[in-house]
Design a protein around this motif. Sequence first.
Motif, short mmCIF file in Angstrom:
data_model
loop_
_atom_site.label_atom_id
_atom_site.label_comp_id
_atom_site.label_asym_id
_atom_site.label_seq_id
_atom_site.Cartn_x
_atom_site.Cartn_y
_atom_site.Cartn_z
N LEU A 219 0.85 -1.17 0.00
CA LEU A 219 0.00 0.00 0.00
C LEU A 219 0.89 1.23 0.00
O LEU A 219 1.57 1.54 0.98
N TRP A 220 0.88 1.91 -1.17
CA TRP A 220 1.69 3.12 -1.33
C TRP A 220 0.91 4.33 -0.84
O TRP A 220 -0.32 4.31 -0.78
N SER A 221 1.63 5.37 -0.53
CA SER A 221 0.99 6.60 -0.04
C SER A 221 0.13 7.27 -1.11
O SER A 221 -0.71 8.11 -0.78
N ASN A 222 0.33 6.90 -2.36
CA ASN A 222 -0.52 7.45 -3.43
C ASN A 222 -1.67 6.51 -3.77
O ASN A 222 -2.35 6.70 -4.77
N ASP A 228 5.90 -2.15 -7.55
CA ASP A 228 6.64 -0.94 -7.94
C ASP A 228 5.69 0.07 -8.54
O ASP A 228 4.63 -0.27 -9.06
N ILE A 229 6.06 1.32 -8.40
CA ILE A 229 5.27 2.40 -8.99
C ILE A 229 6.22 3.32 -9.74
O ILE A 229 7.42 3.40 -9.43
N TYR A 237 7.20 9.67 -1.03
CA TYR A 237 6.44 8.46 -1.32
C TYR A 237 6.82 7.39 -0.30
O TYR A 237 8.01 7.14 -0.05
N SER A 238 5.79 6.80 0.31
CA SER A 238 6.04 5.73 1.28
C SER A 238 5.21 4.51 0.89
O SER A 238 4.22 4.62 0.15
#
Length: 308
Positions: A219-222, A228-229, A237-238
């Motif tokens: 779960l990315w902060s975005n 990968d993003i 970005y976390s």
Amino acid sequence: AGNPGSSYLWSNGATTQTITVNTSGNYSVVVTDANGCSATDDVNVTVHPNPVVDLGLDQETCEGGSITLDAGNSGATYLWSNGATTQTITVSTSGNYSVVVTDANGCSATDDVNVTIHPNPVVDLGVDQETCEGGSITLDAGNAGSTYLWSNGATSQTIIVNTSGNYSVVVTDANGCSATDDVNVTVHPNPVVDLGLDQETCAGGAITLDAGNPGSTYLWSNGETTQDITVSTSGSYSVVVTDANGCSATDDVNVTIYPNPVVNLGLDQETCAGGTITLDAGNPGSSYLWSNGATTQTITVNTSGNYS
């Protein structure tokens, strides 16, 4: 001594026709009738001692144990309250046990004793447990007021553990009865998440961030949920990575997207032979590479052509 109406003289001094005795010995009597005629007789009386039966003090043990009761007096006959007819019995149930012992002379004696079988404590540490690195598990042996000995040497009712292993405890209650149980504890390592150093690029470029740990959930902060993003906007970005054991770790990285310099050499320009045109790339402090090889902010040209 018979002979009613006679006079009597017993060896113990009694002068009645009958005497009652309870002591061993030889007893004789002289009987004199109304004519003054006498006769005598004697008899041996034996008073046998009763057997001595002593089952001892009340006894107790713990569930799973047993107690042997011994009536003594070898060679006698026995009748226990539970129907047994042996000199000794072994019992494992609470109750009052008595025995009648009859010796070879037919003399009897009895004794009884209370036997208490205490239940063992119930110890249940539960099912095997697991947690993640940095967490802990509390194990509770129950049975408040008992004494405790854990496999790690602790002596409290509860212990807090944060290391994988098998943990067991022996619980001894106020009656001295004991029970044990054990449980496996697994402390899973957290995933290692490393997004690397802060990164930067220029407008129009993009940066790919990889959380590693294939097969985990992300779960990315975005809001992205892939391993990968690719980002093209400045920001921090976390990501939270959760592995198959439910253990999580996080990391963050700063991404900077620099704007490209604005370069405007203006409209196409013209002059006459012998004249010059100065071209200015602006953006003082930058580095420059002109199409004619010059590296200064401005160049002055006197030749027709396309200059970039």
